[in-house]
Structure formats: structure tokens, C-alpha cells
Design a protein around this motif. Sequence first.
Motif, PDB file in Angstrom:
ATOM      1  N   VAL A  97       0.738  -1.196   0.079  1.00  0.00           N
ATOM      2  CA  VAL A  97      -0.304  -0.006   0.117  1.00  0.00           C
ATOM      3  C   VAL A  97       0.938   1.029  -0.214  1.00  0.00           C
ATOM      4  CG1 VAL A  97      -1.391   0.893   1.495  1.00  0.00           C
ATOM      5  CG2 VAL A  97      -1.856  -1.372   1.613  1.00  0.00           C
ATOM      6  N   PRO A  98       1.236   1.650  -0.950  1.00  0.00           N
ATOM      7  CA  PRO A  98       2.438   3.316  -0.984  1.00  0.00           C
ATOM      8  C   PRO A  98       1.759   4.226  -0.510  1.00  0.00           C
ATOM      9  CG  PRO A  98       1.587   2.152  -3.646  1.00  0.00           C
ATOM     10  CD  PRO A  98       0.606   1.117  -2.231  1.00  0.00           C
ATOM     11  N   MET A  99       2.159   4.110   0.191  1.00  0.00           N
ATOM     12  CA  MET A  99       0.561   6.054   1.018  1.00  0.00           C
ATOM     13  C   MET A  99       1.560   6.955   2.377  1.00  0.00           C
ATOM     14  SD  MET A  99      -3.100   4.711   1.708  1.00  0.00           S
ATOM     15  CE  MET A  99      -3.921   6.176   2.129  1.00  0.00           C
ATOM     16  N   LYS A 100       2.098   7.733   2.310  1.00  0.00           N
ATOM     17  CA  LYS A 100       2.833   8.346   2.977  1.00  0.00           C
ATOM     18  C   LYS A 100       1.412   8.864   3.901  1.00  0.00           C
ATOM     19  CE  LYS A 100       5.464  11.883   3.721  1.00  0.00           C
ATOM     20  NZ  LYS A 100       6.096  13.743   3.534  1.00  0.00           N
ATOM     21  N   VAL A 101       1.676   8.320   5.671  1.00  0.00           N
ATOM     22  CA  VAL A 101       0.527   8.818   6.516  1.00  0.00           C
ATOM     23  C   VAL A 101       0.965   9.261   7.765  1.00  0.00           C
ATOM     24  CG1 VAL A 101      -0.661   6.533   5.034  1.00  0.00           C
ATOM     25  CG2 VAL A 101       0.101   6.489   7.523  1.00  0.00           C
ATOM     26  N   THR A 102      -0.194   9.386   8.443  1.00  0.00           N
ATOM     27  CA  THR A 102       0.573  10.663   9.793  1.00  0.00           C
ATOM     28  C   THR A 102      -0.716   9.676  10.103  1.00  0.00           C
ATOM     29  OG1 THR A 102       1.538  11.924  10.940  1.00  0.00           O
ATOM     30  CG2 THR A 102      -1.168  12.798   9.623  1.00  0.00           C
ATOM     31  N   PHE A 103      -0.327   9.868  11.959  1.00  0.00           N
ATOM     32  CA  PHE A 103      -1.559   9.024  12.296  1.00  0.00           C
ATOM     33  C   PHE A 103      -1.916   9.257  13.923  1.00  0.00           C
ATOM     34  CE2 PHE A 103      -4.261   5.754  15.020  1.00  0.00           C
ATOM     35  CZ  PHE A 103      -3.948   5.857  16.036  1.00  0.00           C
ATOM     36  N   HIS A 104      -3.136  10.157  13.372  1.00  0.00           N
ATOM     37  CA  HIS A 104      -4.075  10.639  15.047  1.00  0.00           C
ATOM     38  C   HIS A 104      -4.581   9.722  15.641  1.00  0.00           C
ATOM     39  CE1 HIS A 104      -6.867  13.336  16.510  1.00  0.00           C
ATOM     40  NE2 HIS A 104      -7.826  12.871  16.846  1.00  0.00           N
ATOM     41  N   ASP A 105      -3.662  10.492  16.938  1.00  0.00           N
ATOM     42  CA  ASP A 105      -3.582   9.466  18.157  1.00  0.00           C
ATOM     43  C   ASP A 105      -5.372   9.993  18.434  1.00  0.00           C
ATOM     44  OD1 ASP A 105      -0.757   9.410  18.215  1.00  0.00           O
ATOM     45  OD2 ASP A 105      -1.670   7.818  19.398  1.00  0.00           O
ATOM     46  N   ASP A 151     -12.887  16.528   0.916  1.00  0.00           N
ATOM     47  CA  ASP A 151     -12.038  15.658  -0.197  1.00  0.00           C
ATOM     48  C   ASP A 151     -10.640  16.157  -0.406  1.00  0.00           C
ATOM     49  OD1 ASP A 151     -14.285  17.249  -2.917  1.00  0.00           O
ATOM     50  OD2 ASP A 151     -13.614  15.114  -1.842  1.00  0.00           O
ATOM     51  N   ARG A 152      -9.790  16.978   0.623  1.00  0.00           N
ATOM     52  CA  ARG A 152      -9.059  17.561   0.417  1.00  0.00           C
ATOM     53  C   ARG A 152      -7.880  16.411   0.802  1.00  0.00           C
ATOM     54  NH1 ARG A 152      -9.977  21.966   4.810  1.00  0.00           N
ATOM     55  NH2 ARG A 152      -7.483  21.262   5.509  1.00  0.00           N
ATOM     56  N   LEU A 153      -7.897  15.501   2.477  1.00  0.00           N
ATOM     57  CA  LEU A 153      -7.555  14.239   2.612  1.00  0.00           C
ATOM     58  C   LEU A 153      -8.626  13.490   3.227  1.00  0.00           C
ATOM     59  CD1 LEU A 153      -4.588  13.452   3.217  1.00  0.00           C
ATOM     60  CD2 LEU A 153      -5.716  14.801   5.664  1.00  0.00           C
ATOM     61  N   PRO A 154      -7.811  11.762   2.562  1.00  0.00           N
ATOM     62  CA  PRO A 154      -8.397  10.956   3.494  1.00  0.00           C
ATOM     63  C   PRO A 154      -8.596  10.783   4.410  1.00  0.00           C
ATOM     64  CG  PRO A 154      -7.263  10.679   0.868  1.00  0.00           C
ATOM     65  CD  PRO A 154      -7.565  11.585   1.419  1.00  0.00           C
ATOM     66  N   VAL A 155      -9.778  10.167   5.214  1.00  0.00           N
ATOM     67  CA  VAL A 155      -8.703   9.944   6.509  1.00  0.00           C
ATOM     68  C   VAL A 155      -9.666   7.916   7.089  1.00  0.00           C
ATOM     69  CG1 VAL A 155     -10.009  10.433   9.017  1.00  0.00           C
ATOM     70  CG2 VAL A 155      -9.779  12.045   7.682  1.00  0.00           C
ATOM     71  N   TYR A 156      -8.791   6.981   7.544  1.00  0.00           N
ATOM     72  CA  TYR A 156      -8.895   6.142   7.697  1.00  0.00           C
ATOM     73  C   TYR A 156      -9.360   5.900   9.277  1.00  0.00           C
ATOM     74  CZ  TYR A 156      -8.068   6.114   2.420  1.00  0.00           C
ATOM     75  OH  TYR A 156      -8.158   6.331   0.344  1.00  0.00           O
ATOM     76  N   LEU A 158     -12.977  14.315  11.256  1.00  0.00           N
ATOM     77  CA  LEU A 158     -12.260  14.881  10.968  1.00  0.00           C
ATOM     78  C   LEU A 158     -12.682  14.599   9.268  1.00  0.00           C
ATOM     79  CD1 LEU A 158      -9.337  12.805  13.052  1.00  0.00           C
ATOM     80  CD2 LEU A 158      -9.587  15.539  12.872  1.00  0.00           C
ATOM     81  N   SER A 159     -12.991  13.631   9.039  1.00  0.00           N
ATOM     82  CA  SER A 159     -13.215  13.022   8.079  1.00  0.00           C
ATOM     83  C   SER A 159     -13.741  14.418   6.970  1.00  0.00           C
ATOM     84  CB  SER A 159     -14.684  12.198   7.422  1.00  0.00           C
ATOM     85  OG  SER A 159     -13.316  10.689   7.716  1.00  0.00           O
ATOM     86  N   GLU A 160     -15.410  15.198   7.843  1.00  0.00           N
ATOM     87  CA  GLU A 160     -16.422  16.170   7.443  1.00  0.00           C
ATOM     88  C   GLU A 160     -15.353  17.331   7.358  1.00  0.00           C
ATOM     89  OE1 GLU A 160     -19.795  15.013  10.294  1.00  0.00           O
ATOM     90  OE2 GLU A 160     -18.744  16.028  10.828  1.00  0.00           O
ATOM     91  N   ALA A 161     -14.533  17.504   8.455  1.00  0.00           N
ATOM     92  CA  ALA A 161     -13.148  18.391   8.050  1.00  0.00           C
ATOM     93  C   ALA A 161     -13.152  18.311   6.747  1.00  0.00           C
ATOM     94  CB  ALA A 161     -12.673  18.824   9.551  1.00  0.00           C
ATOM     95  N   GLU A 163      -3.082  20.387  10.467  1.00  0.00           N
ATOM     96  CA  GLU A 163      -1.508  19.798  11.278  1.00  0.00           C
ATOM     97  C   GLU A 163      -0.983  18.896  10.301  1.00  0.00           C
ATOM     98  OE1 GLU A 163      -1.541  19.054  14.519  1.00  0.00           O
ATOM     99  OE2 GLU A 163       0.660  18.748  14.904  1.00  0.00           O
ATOM    100  N   ALA A 164      -2.070  17.981   9.869  1.00  0.00           N
ATOM    101  CA  ALA A 164      -1.891  16.628   8.843  1.00  0.00           C
ATOM    102  C   ALA A 164      -1.393  17.144   7.106  1.00  0.00           C
ATOM    103  CB  ALA A 164      -3.149  15.686   8.626  1.00  0.00           C
ATOM    104  N   GLU A 165      -1.765  18.009   7.321  1.00  0.00           N
ATOM    105  CA  GLU A 165      -1.456  18.632   5.321  1.00  0.00           C
ATOM    106  C   GLU A 165      -0.201  19.041   5.567  1.00  0.00           C
ATOM    107  OE1 GLU A 165      -4.817  20.923   4.912  1.00  0.00           O
ATOM    108  OE2 GLU A 165      -5.545  19.516   3.585  1.00  0.00           O
ATOM    109  N   THR A 166       0.812  19.584   6.721  1.00  0.00           N
ATOM    110  CA  THR A 166       1.740  20.132   6.976  1.00  0.00           C
ATOM    111  C   THR A 166       2.676  19.349   6.361  1.00  0.00           C
ATOM    112  OG1 THR A 166       2.424  19.887   8.924  1.00  0.00           O
ATOM    113  CG2 THR A 166       1.813  21.878   7.924  1.00  0.00           C
TER     114      THR A 166
END
Lengths: 551, 440
Positions: B285-293, B409-414, B403-406, B383-386
Amino acid sequence: MISDEAYKALVDVLGEEHVSKDPAVMFAYSRTFSTNDLNPPQCVVQPAEVSEIQLIYRLANEYDFKVIPTGTHLMMCCEPMTDNLDFVTIDPKRMDYFEIDEENMVATIGPYVTFFRLQAEAMKRGLTCYIPSGGSQTSVLSNLVYQGWNMQAYRLGAGSRNMLAMEWVTPTGEIMRTGSAAFANDNFFWGEGPGIDLRGMVKGSYGGFGGLGMCTKIGMKLVPWIGPEKFPCEGITPDKRSRFPEDKFRFFTIDFSTKKDVIEAMYEIGHAEIAARLIHMGNGWIPVESMTTREDFFEWWESDEYKKDTNNTLMVVLEAHASPKQLDYEEEVLREIVEEYSGRFIYGKIQECFESIVAPDLFYRPSLIMRGFRAGGSFMSVKLGLDSLDHAALLHKNGTKFNSKLMAKKAPPFLDDNGQTAYINPYDFSHMAHLEMPVIFEASFDAISEGAALIPKNIIEDVWHKCYPGGFLFGPLSNMMGPFMGKFHKYIGETKAMLDPNNVSNPPWPILPSGSAKLAYKNVQLYAKMGMSQLRTVKAGKKQRMLNERK
Amino acid sequence: MILEDYRWDISNCNRCSQCKWVNPWDVAEEKFSKVCPAFSRYLFDAWTAQGKLDIGMAILLERIDANSSNSKMAEIIYECNLCGACDIMCKRSRDMEVLLPLKALRAKMLENGKAPKALKTVIENVKEKQTSILGETTDKNEWAREMEIADASSQKTDVLLFAGCSYGSTADLAPAIRNMADMLKQAGVSFGILGVQEPCCGRPYTDIGDFKQFDENAMSNLKQFKNAEVKTIIAPCAECYTTIKVDYARVAHKNGIKIEFETVHMTEYMDQLLKAGSLKPKKKVPMKVTFHDPCHLARLNDPFIPWQGTREAYGACTPPKILRRGEHGSYDAPRNLIQAIPGVELVEMQRSKENTWCCGAGGGVKLTSPEFASWTAEERIQEAETHHVDALITACPNCKTALSEAAGDRLPVYDVAELLTMSIGEEKKTVKRKSKQETK
């Protein structure tokens, strides 16, 4: 309660969203770190620009309310100190702008910028700044215009050595700019002039405590930083450790047999111009800084092992600004000095705590004041001095005996630490030093009052020993000390009268009305009463005691 | 939970302001250094933990009327996510409670009839329909339709998958919970669900400050779990997880009941499966991701530790009182799962782990102050977008929704499980709601 007209005028200037007289909002500004009661203002405002602050002061003169300019609202001068007056607190949260001029190593800062934020950005650019032990979460500007004492001062100097140009709003709503800001088109890079340096008028040694107007922008020196771009740390709060690069930083804890030896060693280290950080720390602060629970603190505090190892402790950090060879050279010189004064290097738990917690906290990104609160719940520095290392040692000796007698009678809530929490902090390669003797106690309004009452007692002692006393309550207590110290209180009083003719800027700071010992505020009334009676006693016996000492 | 019980803690606030900020040692850039959403949004100190403790002190000293209609006091108290950031940052240097007095302030407001209407509506919904989700909902069986999962309300199962109100009642979230259930099955885990018998964990009672009702609800649920004889409860919702693991433990202790089951978050359980080799993410799964605790998985996750004793000189407790300080949060499990996926690059936001920035949904804020909740979520997305990531990953349905609502379409939240599914199996389609005719 602030008048409806005054409130409306403030709303017209700032907008309704940025002005509040809601009782709940007011009580959120009713305490400081050493408060002994809830003292809310009558209104809080949040300006965004210097022009708004000018208008606030002009309205204060027009509608007769008082203005308290604050930073992060830690110090007691942020609370209203006088009853029966209307106070408007300026909360500068919307003024947290700052800019770093990397080439000239200058930061230009607004009132709400906190130290750690500035330092974080500076570090990315290979720069850093001093940070006071009040904590890196305090306001840079507020500390610079206050006293700016810090534990990096051996190399970096006090606040006054680090401040450059200023922009200041006077209590009558005029703008005063000093240094390059006076003529160089909003550039704050140069501190002195033009002409007589007016920073001394509004800041001096201790600052005006909000009584001479408000600083709205300031230039600050940044210094080179050889460490990593990000503050090194690992672990999960509160159990964080910091590991600085070993090829650039070396940490030492050294114990000496006598206070004289440690003071002499500090002089020698300064004379040799080695070390980046240096402090004689009372051994009480190692457990205070290192322990993550109050119970752990007391366990270590009461252990013989800990006390055996640290009586006259010197903490040293070496930094390799030039090269690794510089580190080796400085360490060699340090070891020679330690040997000369019969010191011994400490290893084991104390050194490990120093290197990974205490030193990063004291010397790089502090939170001392907060850790100091953990042990008992509160603390207050009841004796302060700012002169030479020898003077600091003298104050420490006298202060230990003096305060221990008082605290032993009231332990708890006071912790009778026998001077073990005191520290001597050198400035400018040991040319100058400050002593601070905190008293740890369990927080309660009564204990805070009693702790604060120790301050004037200590000041009288210091004056008696012809020492320059410090004091966070410098201000109302200036009337007490002034007669012994060149009548400086008259100078401050006249400055206040000139700048603030209607006494709108945070009365009674920085001084009581000239010539008056009558106090209109409850918090310091007790201190002044005690101080004045002791002063009379001191005056009466002064001559005889001096004669006795000479014999 | 009454305010007077926290007088000592409230009086110990020295106004150091640490409650407003990320741990300074963790700050590498100034922009994302605030940790308290209410402080960041409203700026006046009243909205901070320190400010609310001052208000609490004023109430205790009767300097302010807790019943006052002349003040925004109630609004201030409820405009707080109860995310616990203030509590953890204070405990960095102090041994005092912060979050508990904030909750006690809510109890005080409720007692004085000042609790927000929106939260009362949720409470009524919970009592009537056993879900905290308002508006159009699915029943709690719906997501598991055709999955042949054991009914824990009628059969004994060692492992109970506690879907929670968000996953259980929201059609849009059904695919995510179905993926999780599927992965458990694929890993050979035998588990059951309570379906329509699944109660609400009771978190809304905490949000409004009704701790009496919370305790009653908890006791009822504990009885249900006992009857089902479960040994492990898996909670994919971080709020349900902490509520059952921590708050039910407190209630059980208070009532002399022994808890015979273990509560784990879905990520923790899957991490165990991963280590045991039962979960094998193989596809790249070639993705760069960050984790929201999620706050409740992170710093609010320390277990309940009973204490009874006395506070003595210098505030020291006998026996020593162990404070919950976020040291035992579940920080590694979700990260282990993410990093086990081939091709995924995980980068950390500054406000991560114990410094995590709330998604904005906590504390009932989404209902009482939706604008504030959206603002908070937007801050997190920025913050994630940076970090120029392809997706933001989280481990709680409420965080995911907010987070999805915010993000739009800018950023998928999984959810972590959804990301895992990309590497393990096929993604489940959305559960189609049954028409009225089909349900007849």
C-alpha cells in the motif's frame, strides 16, 4: 464594577468579542503563582495592535479605570493589588507575533510569545536564546522587561544583556521607541540610544511591574546553538529524558567540601572562560527536578545516600562551539580547578539525573518553577541577592540560619530544608551572581501569606548586612529599602509621577505614592507593617551593632 | 463526583500555564504548539483548565454564583472536549488532578439546571434507544447482517466485539466495522456481538456530568457482560474502550464487584494477532500517512487504580496515590499495525502520542458547539497537511467522522483497520439500509 460608558468605549475600540466583564471570565484572571486570595479584575481586554493599547490607556485616563498589562499572568503583579478600584487586565494573547533575523541573530517579539516557541524556531536556524527558570511557557517579552534572571546567565547574561530595541506604550497612551526602533523603520536590531538609554527609565533592574505602561514589542539577542535542530528527548510525559550529542556537550556534577571552595572554583572557571553553563545548585533541587512524583521526592530527600553525596554541588556543562578539541581542553582545565579546590566528580544516579533531566531542564528548556511546585505544592523565593559570588555566599550563610529558624517552627506547611534548596547562579563568567533561596511549602492561602511575609524579613536582614537585596515585591517594599540604598525609591516615585500622572497603570506598582507609607491594599499591608517596625528596630540598634562587629 | 472533593487540587493550581501547551520538550515548530483546543479557539483564560479551576475555586469560596444567569459560566465549562491534554501536561510537573475537577464542574452545572439542552437530548436518546447517535440510525444488528457472527446475548462467547453506538448505529461507518469483523474471522478469532442488545457504554452521561446515572448504566452493563461470561471485550471505539476499561473499573470497585474480563482496543487486539502471525498484511500500500492518536486511546488510557488513604504533610499521600498520567497509553499498537503494512511510510505530527490534539468531537462539543468542534478538527487537518501525507489514519469512529467532515475531499481519513484491509483483504461495500417493506 467598570462603568457602562467605559465598557462601551472599550468595545468600540476592540470589538465585543475581545472585551469581557463576565464574572466567570474575570475569575480566570484572579490568581497568580503566589496569590493568597482571589483578586479578579473588573474587565479583560484582548487587543491585537499597539494602537489599540494606546487607546486603552487613553480611555483609562478618561474614565478613571486602572490597567494591568500582563504576559502569561504568572507573577503577582498581574493581580489587582488595590481594593475599591476598577482594573482592566490586558491579556495579550492576540499579540503573539515574532520574527527571526537569522543573519543578525535578532528576534523581534510581541507580548504573548512564549520562550519555547521562539527557541524551537531559533534552533532550526542554529540559534537559541536564554530561558528563565519560570519556565519556557512564560512570555519572552515580559521576562525581558522584568528582571530576566536565568540559569544560562553564566554565558548568556541576564535579560538586560539580551534586550535590544523596545516599543513602549506609556500610561498616557503615547508610544516610546528606543534604540534602532526609534529611527530605523521597525527594525529592532540595536538596543542603545538614541541619546540617553530610556530602557533604564522603564525597566531598570527589576522592571516596572506594569506600573509604567506596557511594552508591546522588543528585540532580543539570539546566540549560536550547536545542538540538534529539534530539542532532543525521548519517552512519554512525565518521564522524559534528554540526550544531548556527546561529541558537543559534556555534563558534570561536582561536589566540594566547603562553600568557600565551590565559590572559589566558580571564580576560577569564570576566569578561565570555560564552560557554557555553570551553577551552584542546592542539593535539594536535584530530587525536585528529577523525581516524577511527590512521594519519590520525599523518599530521596530523606535518604542519607543523597545527602552524603551533594553538599556543595557545582553543575557544569561544556559545549564544543569551536571543535571537539575545545571540549577536551575545557575539561582538562575544569579538572585542574576541581583538583585545586579538592572537589570530586559525582557519578551514578545523581549524575545520570543531572545529564538527562536536570541539565536539559535548567539550562536549555526549563520548567524549574513547575517542578518546584511538585514537592510541596508551592514555593516562593524569600531571599534574593544580586551582586557578587562572595555576596551570594554571605547571604546564603545568613539566610540559611535565619530562615531555618523561622521555618522549623512552621514545618509543615513549610519544608525546613536547611538551605538545601538555595542556589547561586553566576552571570557573565562569574563577574556577578544571584542567590535565590526558595522555601517549599504546601499550597494554601495562609501558607502563601506566611511565605511572602518572610520576604520583608529577609530584606531587612540583607540591608543590615549591607547587601543588595532582591525581592519580587520590589515595588511597595522599595519605600522600605530606599532610605538605605541611595534613596532610589524617590527616583522611581518621580518617574512614576512623570509617566503616569493619573496613576492608571497598575497601581501601586512600581512604588507607593512618594513619601507615603500608608497602604491601600491588603496583600502587602502586612509585609509593610512588619517591615516598618523592624526597620525602626534596626535603625535604633544599627550603630551599636556595627561598632560591635568592627571590634 | 462533587466539586468539594477536589478543593485541594483546585487550590494547588499555581497558574504556570502548562495546561495550555504541548510538552515544550516535544516542540520543534511553534505553529502547532498549543494543546488545548478551547484555549486556542477562545483565547480568554476562562476556557483553559487553569481558568476553569479558578472558576471552581470561586464557586467553592462562594465568590461567584454557580447558578448565575448573568454569566457564560456554563457555556465555558461545556465548551471543552474533556480531552485530558491539560491534565497530562499539568501532571508533567505537578501531582494534582485537573480533568476530574473539570468533570465535577459539569456535575455542578447539571445540578443547577445549567446543562446544555443538546446533551439532555442525547441522554433521552440513550435511555430510549440505547444509542447516543441522534437522527437517522441503523439498529445495532444491521452492520453484521449476513456475516454469521455469534449472538453473545444468547450464546456464551469468550470474546465480545463491542461495536459501540457510532459503529453500530451509523450506516456510513458500517463498512469499517464489517472490515474489522472480517479480519477477526480471517485471523481465526471466535467472537460474538450483542447486536440490538448492545447498550450504550454511557459516555454521554459523563459529557453532561450525570455521574449517578453513569454509574447505574455501568452497573447494568457490567451485569450484562457477566451474564454473557465474556473474557475479552474488543472495543473499536476509543471512547467505549476507555469507558469500559477505566470508568467501569471505578464503578466496579466502588460496588465491590470483581471484573472478570479484559478490555482491549481493536488496534491492541490486532497488534497481538499480528505478532502471533494471524494477521498478515501482504499487499503493498504505497502511501505516506500520519496517525492521529484518539485522546481516549492515548493519554486517557491509563488503568483505574483504586486508592484510599489520607493526604498528609506537603500534600503527600499515604499510601502513595498513583496518578493517571497518560504514561500507559496505547501508543505503539496502532503504529505497529501501520508500519507492518508494506509500502506505508508513517510520519509523526508534532502533536502526537500524549500531546495529541483532540479531533474536536469529545466532551459532547459536537452537539453543544458544532462550530468549535469543526474548527478544532480543521486545525488537525491543517497540521496533517503540513506533512504532505496521502491520508490521515486514526483509531476511533468519532475521530474519523469529525476529521473526515473537516477534511472533505482534501485528505482521506481512514481507520487503522481500513488501512490494514487494503493490505489484507477486500474492502466491504456499504451496507444498504433495508427498505420499510423489507423490515416488515
